[in-house]
Structure formats: structure tokens, C-alpha cells
Design an enzyme around this catalytic site. Structure first.
Site, PDB file in Angstrom:
ATOM      1  N   LYS A 155       0.841  -1.202   0.000  1.00 49.49           N
ATOM      2  CA  LYS A 155       0.000   0.000   0.000  1.00 49.49           C
ATOM      3  C   LYS A 155       0.873   1.247   0.000  1.00 49.49           C
ATOM      4  CE  LYS A 155      -3.886  -2.284   2.182  1.00 49.49           C
ATOM      5  NZ  LYS A 155      -4.549  -2.723   3.404  1.00 49.49           N
ATOM      6  N   GLN A 212      -4.795  -1.289   9.586  1.00 53.64           N
ATOM      7  CA  GLN A 212      -4.708  -2.639   9.024  1.00 53.64           C
ATOM      8  C   GLN A 212      -5.332  -3.647   9.998  1.00 53.64           C
ATOM      9  OE1 GLN A 212      -3.407  -3.418   5.860  1.00 53.64           O
ATOM     10  NE2 GLN A 212      -4.262  -5.434   6.302  1.00 53.64           N
ATOM     11  N   ASP A 262     -11.191   3.148   4.118  1.00 56.99           N
ATOM     12  CA  ASP A 262     -11.599   1.745   4.030  1.00 56.99           C
ATOM     13  C   ASP A 262     -13.127   1.637   3.983  1.00 56.99           C
ATOM     14  OD1 ASP A 262      -9.821  -0.309   3.724  1.00 56.99           O
ATOM     15  OD2 ASP A 262      -9.313  -0.482   5.854  1.00 56.99           O
TER      16      ASP A 262
END
Ligand code: NDP
Length: 297
Positions: free
Chosen positions: A54, A98, A121
Site C-alpha cells: 500500500k 490494518q 476503508d
């Protein structure tokens, strides 16, 4: 006839190119570089690989990447403190924590502490609620990528029968909401569904997000269906070692479907590209600029 294979790798690379153009435009027009903060707690090897990838792709698109690697012993309060700082930091437009988080940390408390405007997200309860009520939300990256591929295939999705297999908060449910918003007739199947094969036999679109290798057989599909395989499963390979497969048996499904995403090379690459797209969208919104339509849905 063999199904068209939907090339997620090249689609994702086109998204990343668009992202880079919009980043350059933001820099030249208002002097702002979009920034993505990624928080990793603990040393889960798979998470470390995702976070590295990422970060690299964020920088390659011309954006700022802020990585925060915290030890597994980090307390929930320390993590919430960091999120508070990132929420207040104007150079950070997107925040991603994460998952999974180490035991003892309440994931939903952490996710819901992220400012919804920076929740790239799309897991914050406000974004889930806005998506389900048809308002402008941050859309979770994997379903966003799946919808982009479906739109490219069909243009207008209205009236199509869609079956989503899986009802997780990160894939199945938001996928179903997006398809409903596109005016598909949506059925969500899960582990208690008793007539999955019958449902699939009438599905124009199948999105499989089950987490069971090669679960969906080609025999179950309606001829010509479009199959989006979200699953990522590692199984033993006949040649020794392991290989990645999806939730769909690609060989039998590609003989029956009209189009299908491969694993690897389908949904996976789209997910990170959509994360970058969401970060740019968040930056446009933060500066009250009209956001690029091609980067959201
Ligand atoms: P979850 O484990 O959270 O959800 C799996 C879902 O599948 C559940 O809703 C479960 O039902 C349902 N299910 C389980 N067994 C059956 C069955 N026999 N019939 C029908 N439904 C069933 O998984 P995720 O949604 O997080 O992920 C799904 C897959 O997608 C995984 O392989 C994951 O690795 C992959 N993934 C890939 C991403 C990418 O970027 N390509 C991103 C995210 C996930 P119930 O709710 O009843 O238990």
C-alpha cells in the site's frame, strides 16, 4: 465458449494512472498533496506485506504515505490517541488501520474513532449507514473495485439478478448495498442458505466472498453469467508447494460464465487501486472541490 477473463491487473493500473493525474492536478491547482496514513499494530506477516505494498503504491501515485508501525503490546488507548492525532492532521486525507488488530483491542471502537471523512476503508458505521441509505459515503475498497468492473462490463446494471455469497461487513453487505443502488435484484447468500445452487442458476451476476477454496462450481451458474471472485485462498498445489485460488472453481466456471475474474489478477489488484482512489476522493471532498467521478461510484 470460454468466458471473457476480466483483467483486474490492467484495470487497476488504469485506475492508478488516473489517480496519479488527479494527484498532480491537486498539487498544481491548490498546492495540496493527498496523504494516506496506514497504521499497523503487531507483526502479522501478511499484514506487513499488505502495508508495504500500500505504501509503495501510494508513493508511486505521487501521494504522501505515512506509515505508523506499532508494537503488538500497544494498548487500545494508545492506538486511539494516534487516530485522534491523524484525524486532526490536515496533511492526512485518508486513514487505514490494518486489520486484524491484536487480541484485546476492540476493532469496531478503533474503526469508529476514525473521522468518517478520512475513513478510506469505508468501514466506519457512518459510512456503512450512508451507503445503505443512498447517501454519499466512503465505499469499502473491495466492493468498490467489484462494482467498477461490473459497470465496465454492463454499463447499466438495472434489472439484473445478482447473488452475493457472503454477508461480511467488509465485502458481502456493502457489495449488496451497491448492487441494490444500481437497481439490481439482489440476493445475499450465507452459510445458512439452503438453496444456493437454485439461486445461482438464475443469477446474471455472482459475487463470491466466502473464503472457501473453489466453492462455487461452474455447473451451478446460469450460462453467460458474470462471476466476480473475491476469495483469496491458499491451497496445496498438485506440483508441490501452494497456489492461490478463489472461491470459484475457475476451470468449470469459465466454461459456463460469460465473464469471470481470475485469482490472482482479478479483484485483488483493484482493492489497493480503489484505496488510492478513495484517498484522492477524500482529499477533493476535504477541500470542497467537485470529486473525480471516475474514481468513485
Ligand atoms: P468472512 O469470513 O467474514 O465472510 C464469509 C461469508 O461467507 C460469511 O458471510 C459466511 O456466512 C459465508 N459462507 C460461509 N460458508 C458458506 C456457505 N457454505 N455457503 C454460503 N455462504 C457461506 O470473509 P470476508 O468477507 O472477509 O472475505 C471473503 C473472502 O474474500 C476471503 O477469501 C477473503 O480472503 C477474501 N477477500 C479478498 C479481498 C480482496 O482484495 N480480493 C478483500 C477482502 C476479502 P455466515 O455469515 O453465515 O457465517
Amino acid at each position: 465458449m470460454a468466458a471473457d477473463v476480466i483483467d483486474g491487473k490492467s484495470f487497476a493500473s488504469r485506475i492508478r494512472e488516473s489517480v496519479a493525474c488527479y494527484v498532480a492536478e491537486l498539487v498544481s491547482s491548490i498546492g495540496v498533496t493527498p496523504g494516506l496514513a496506514v497504521v499497523l499494530v503487531g507483526d502479522d506477516p501478511a499484514s506487513q506485506v499488505y502495508v508495504r505494498s500500500k505504501g509503495q503504491q501510494t508513493v508511486a501515485a505521487g501521494m504522501n504515505s505515512f506509515e505508523h508501525r506499532l508494537p503488538a503490546t500497544t494498548s487500545q488507548n494508545e492506538l486511539l490517541g494516534l487516530i485522534e492525532q491523524l484525524n486532526a492532521d490536515a496533511s492526512v486525507h485518508g486513514i487505514l488501520v490494518q486489520l486484524p488488530l491484536p487480541k484485546g483491542i476492540d476493532e469496531s471502537a478503533v474503526i469508529n474513532a476514525i473521522s468518517p471523512a478520512k475513513d478510506v476503508d469505508g468501514f466506519h458505521i457512518s459510512n456503512a449507514g450512508m451507503l445503505s441509505t443512498g447517501q454519499k459515503a466512503m465505499v469499502p475498497c473491495t466492493p468498490l473495485g467489484c462494482l467498477m468492473m461490473l459497470r465496465q462490463r454492463y454499463g447499466d446494471l438495472s434489472g439484473l439478478n445478482a447473488v452475493v455469497i457472503g454477508r461480511s461487513n467488509i465485502v458481502g453487505k456493502p457489495m449488496a448495498q451497491l448492487l441494490l443502488r444500481e437497481s439490481c435484484t439482489v440476493t445475499v447468500a450465507h452459510s445458512r442458505t439452503t438453496n444456493l445452487q437454485q439461486l445461482l442458476s438464475d443469477a446474471d451476476i455472482v459475487v463470491a466472498a466466502v473464503g472457501k477454496p473453489l466453492f462455487v462450481s461452474g455447473d451451478w451458474l446460469k450460462p453467460g453469467a458474470t462471476v466476480i471472485d473475491v476469495g483469496i485462498n491458499r491451497i496445496e498445489s498438485a506440483e508441490g508447494g501452494t497456489r492461490l485460488v478463489g472461491d470459484v472453481d475457475f476451470d468449470s466456471a469459465s466454461a459456463k460464465a460469460g465473464a469471470i475474474t481470475p485469482v490472482p489478477g482479478g479483484v485483488g489488484p483493484m482493492t489497493i487501486a480503489c484505496l488510492l482512489a478513495n484517498t484522492v476522493t477524500a482529499c477533493y471532498r476535504a477541500h470542497s472541490l467537485p470529486e473525480p467521478l471516475e474514481l468513485s461510484v
